[in-house]
Design a protein around this motif. Structure first.
Motif, PDB file in Angstrom:
ATOM      1  N   SER A  85       0.858  -1.183   0.000  1.00 24.87           N
ATOM      2  CA  SER A  85       0.000   0.000   0.000  1.00 24.87           C
ATOM      3  C   SER A  85       0.890   1.227   0.000  1.00 24.87           C
ATOM      4  O   SER A  85       1.843   1.300   0.779  1.00 24.87           O
ATOM      5  CB  SER A  85      -0.901   0.019   1.238  1.00 24.87           C
ATOM      6  OG  SER A  85      -1.753  -1.113   1.269  1.00 24.87           O
ATOM      7  N   VAL A  86       0.584   2.189  -0.876  1.00 30.56           N
ATOM      8  CA  VAL A  86       1.407   3.384  -0.966  1.00 30.56           C
ATOM      9  C   VAL A  86       0.532   4.635  -0.911  1.00 30.56           C
ATOM     10  O   VAL A  86      -0.632   4.615  -1.310  1.00 30.56           O
ATOM     11  CB  VAL A  86       2.260   3.399  -2.259  1.00 30.56           C
ATOM     12  CG1 VAL A  86       3.193   2.200  -2.303  1.00 30.56           C
ATOM     13  CG2 VAL A  86       1.390   3.452  -3.497  1.00 30.56           C
ATOM     14  N   LEU A  87       1.128   5.698  -0.418  1.00 34.00           N
ATOM     15  CA  LEU A  87       0.523   7.026  -0.425  1.00 34.00           C
ATOM     16  C   LEU A  87       1.500   7.967  -1.102  1.00 34.00           C
ATOM     17  O   LEU A  87       2.682   8.000  -0.736  1.00 34.00           O
ATOM     18  CB  LEU A  87       0.241   7.503   1.003  1.00 34.00           C
ATOM     19  CG  LEU A  87      -0.136   8.985   1.172  1.00 34.00           C
ATOM     20  CD1 LEU A  87      -1.499   9.269   0.566  1.00 34.00           C
ATOM     21  CD2 LEU A  87      -0.117   9.388   2.645  1.00 34.00           C
ATOM     22  N   VAL A  88       1.028   8.734  -2.095  1.00 39.76           N
ATOM     23  CA  VAL A  88       1.884   9.691  -2.779  1.00 39.76           C
ATOM     24  C   VAL A  88       1.234  11.069  -2.703  1.00 39.76           C
ATOM     25  O   VAL A  88       0.013  11.192  -2.613  1.00 39.76           O
ATOM     26  CB  VAL A  88       2.125   9.293  -4.251  1.00 39.76           C
ATOM     27  CG1 VAL A  88       2.895   7.979  -4.325  1.00 39.76           C
ATOM     28  CG2 VAL A  88       0.814   9.185  -5.019  1.00 39.76           C
ATOM     29  N   THR A  89       2.066  12.115  -2.742  1.00 42.93           N
ATOM     30  CA  THR A  89       1.548  13.480  -2.676  1.00 42.93           C
ATOM     31  C   THR A  89       2.157  14.333  -3.779  1.00 42.93           C
ATOM     32  O   THR A  89       3.287  14.094  -4.223  1.00 42.93           O
ATOM     33  CB  THR A  89       1.833  14.156  -1.320  1.00 42.93           C
ATOM     34  OG1 THR A  89       3.186  14.628  -1.287  1.00 42.93           O
ATOM     35  CG2 THR A  89       1.601  13.193  -0.164  1.00 42.93           C
ATOM     36  N   SER A  90       1.389  15.332  -4.209  1.00 43.87           N
ATOM     37  CA  SER A  90       1.878  16.296  -5.183  1.00 43.87           C
ATOM     38  C   SER A  90       0.944  17.502  -5.164  1.00 43.87           C
ATOM     39  O   SER A  90       0.005  17.562  -4.368  1.00 43.87           O
ATOM     40  CB  SER A  90       1.939  15.678  -6.593  1.00 43.87           C
ATOM     41  OG  SER A  90       2.571  16.571  -7.492  1.00 43.87           O
ATOM     42  N   SER A  91       1.204  18.460  -6.052  1.00 42.79           N
ATOM     43  CA  SER A  91       0.376  19.662  -6.188  1.00 42.79           C
ATOM     44  C   SER A  91       0.160  19.935  -7.673  1.00 42.79           C
ATOM     45  O   SER A  91       1.076  19.783  -8.485  1.00 42.79           O
ATOM     46  CB  SER A  91       1.052  20.868  -5.542  1.00 42.79           C
ATOM     47  OG  SER A  91       1.356  20.626  -4.186  1.00 42.79           O
ATOM     48  N   ARG A  92      -1.057  20.362  -8.013  1.00 37.15           N
ATOM     49  CA  ARG A  92      -1.369  20.652  -9.415  1.00 37.15           C
ATOM     50  C   ARG A  92      -0.552  21.840  -9.922  1.00 37.15           C
ATOM     51  O   ARG A  92      -0.162  21.879 -11.092  1.00 37.15           O
ATOM     52  CB  ARG A  92      -2.865  20.935  -9.583  1.00 37.15           C
ATOM     53  CG  ARG A  92      -3.741  19.722  -9.265  1.00 37.15           C
ATOM     54  CD  ARG A  92      -5.215  19.993  -9.500  1.00 37.15           C
ATOM     55  NE  ARG A  92      -6.003  18.848  -9.097  1.00 37.15           N
ATOM     56  CZ  ARG A  92      -6.213  17.773  -9.848  1.00 37.15           C
ATOM     57  NH1 ARG A  92      -5.691  17.726 -11.071  1.00 37.15           N
ATOM     58  NH2 ARG A  92      -6.935  16.774  -9.401  1.00 37.15           N
ATOM     59  N   LYS A  93      -0.307  22.798  -9.056  1.00 36.93           N
ATOM     60  CA  LYS A  93       0.535  23.943  -9.401  1.00 36.93           C
ATOM     61  C   LYS A  93       1.701  24.005  -8.424  1.00 36.93           C
ATOM     62  O   LYS A  93       1.502  23.943  -7.223  1.00 36.93           O
ATOM     63  CB  LYS A  93      -0.270  25.243  -9.313  1.00 36.93           C
ATOM     64  CG  LYS A  93      -1.314  25.417 -10.394  1.00 36.93           C
ATOM     65  CD  LYS A  93      -2.102  26.701 -10.182  1.00 36.93           C
ATOM     66  CE  LYS A  93      -1.202  27.927 -10.210  1.00 36.93           C
ATOM     67  NZ  LYS A  93      -1.969  29.188 -10.032  1.00 36.93           N
TER      68      LYS A  93
END
Length: 396
Positions: free
Chosen positions: A325-333
């Protein structure tokens, strides 16, 4: 123009070059004495230096993605809580810490004594942060670490319990102080525990490189540093020999930010029997060589294949999918990994599951990661088993 747009960088760079050319051109005209020529010389120097500095700062920000938008640069940022989006369904030990001759050895403060919010009261009420060094038997590496022990670790009703473990990895070239001071991992964990949003967990804070200043990227380098071995064999062995931690992989998870997040994903997908859960804050999805890493994959005919196997999207498309199980994060801008994050999430398939935190706006900095670390710790806590088993009462 956006803060990280190429058009802005090219415009400011052109302006800096133009300022230099103009200063060289008009300098003879400003060579006279008097107030006006002196002010002219000072003005031309100041304008040129500001233009050059602006171009350099934009280049550094574009490389590191420290600020993604003008709003973030000016401090106008959203500090609201973030949510995790579910993308897919589906040996003897010591009572506390370290000994001089063990695999986990006490170290000096390593700066932890200067960090605010670290528990310093009674351990059974506030928990404790230990400053240690981890001895790698197989990798022959020695790595500094902070170990957060929750209050329950010291309470009598839990003295026969083994606790789950989160290995938290800093970015490169940052160290463990960043995890305590800037990301505020132990402080956030203590708050979540007090709010019953997280189960009692031992958190081990380490850096990603085992051979500084080289960036080892959690890779076993042929004829070089064995970073993957350290994280998947030495570190678990050292912790199991020293603390009351779970023996089964279901009690183990790995989390990191930036290159530490890349490490977390790599370790889980390459070694799912060690870390079946991973969370990456602004991580990448492949590992490559650069001047800070040297040749991570060696040379010869097998080097390309070794590098390909560290491309996580390639692994999902060409190799058996691990049960993790993984959790990833990012931002559209503001985050340069947003496109690759979308590709990675689309490539995930059973038996692997993925969740995400996607902010509308964010940057590659601690201001963003502090918004994400609380939900990430909560998510990780939900993946880990506690209490895993009943331990024999240790000898005093």
């Amino acid at each position: 123009m956006g803060l990280t747009s190429r058009s802005l960088f090219y415009t400011v760079t052109f302006g800096a070059v133009l300022c230099v050319a103009l200063m060289v051109w008009v300098w003879p005209r400003l060579a006279g004495r008097g107030v006006l020529p002196v002010l002219g010389r000072l003005g031309s120097i100041l304008t040129t230096q500001l233009a050059i500095m602006a171009a350099l700062l934009l280049a550094v920000n574009s490389w590191g993605q420290f600020y993604g938008t003008w709003g973030q640069l000016l401090g106008r940022v959203d500090k609201a809580p973030v949510n995790v989006n579910e993308m897919t369904q589906g040996a003897p030990y010591a009572t506390v810490g370290a000994s001089k001759d063990g695999l986990v050895q006490p170290a000096g403060p390593q700066g932890i004594d200067k960090v605010g919010g670290i528990p310093r009261g009674p351990a059974e009420k506030e928990g404790k942060v230990q400053s240690v060094r981890i001895i790698g038997q197989k990798s022959r590496a020695i790595n500094p670490a902070f170990v957060y022990l929750p209050p329950q670790y010291f309470q009598k009703q839990y003295e026969r319990h083994r606790f789950p473990v989160m290995v938290v990895i800093s970015g490169y070239p940052g160290g463990i102080m960043n995890l305590a001071q800037h990301l505020q991992v132990p402080q956030t964990a203590g708050t979540l525990l007090a709010q019953n949003k997280m189960q009692p967990t031992i958190i081990v804070m380490v850096r990603p490189t085992i051979a500084p200043p080289r960036d080892t990227e959690c890779v076993d380098v042929p004829d070089g540093p064995q970073a993957e071995t350290f994280f998947t064999k030495d570190l678990p062995d050292a912790l199991k020999s020293t603390y009351r931690v779970g023996n089964d992989p279901s009690a183990w998870g790995v989390l990191g930010y930036s290159s530490g997040g890349t490490c977390a994903l790599e370790l889980a997908m390459r070694q799912p029997d060690v870390y079946p859960a991973a969370a990456a804050l602004s991580g990448d999805y492949k590992v490559g060589s650069d001047p800070t890493t040297g040749k991570l994959f060696g040379s010869g005919p097998d080097a390309k294949q070794r590098q390909r196997e560290h491309d996580l999207i390639w692994r999902l498309e060409n190799m058996p999918v691990p049960r993790v199980s993984v959790l990833v994060t990012s931002s559209r801008k503001g985050e340069k990994n947003f496109g690759e994050t979308e590709k990675f999430l689309k490539a995930v398939k059973q038996p692997m599951t993925a969740s995400s935190i996607i902010l509308p706006e964010g940057s590659h900095n601690f201001q963003t990661w502090r918004r994400e670390i609380g939900p990430a710790l909560e998510w990780m806590s939900q993946q880990l088993t506690f209490p895993q088993d009943t331990a024999d009462k240790p000898k005093q």
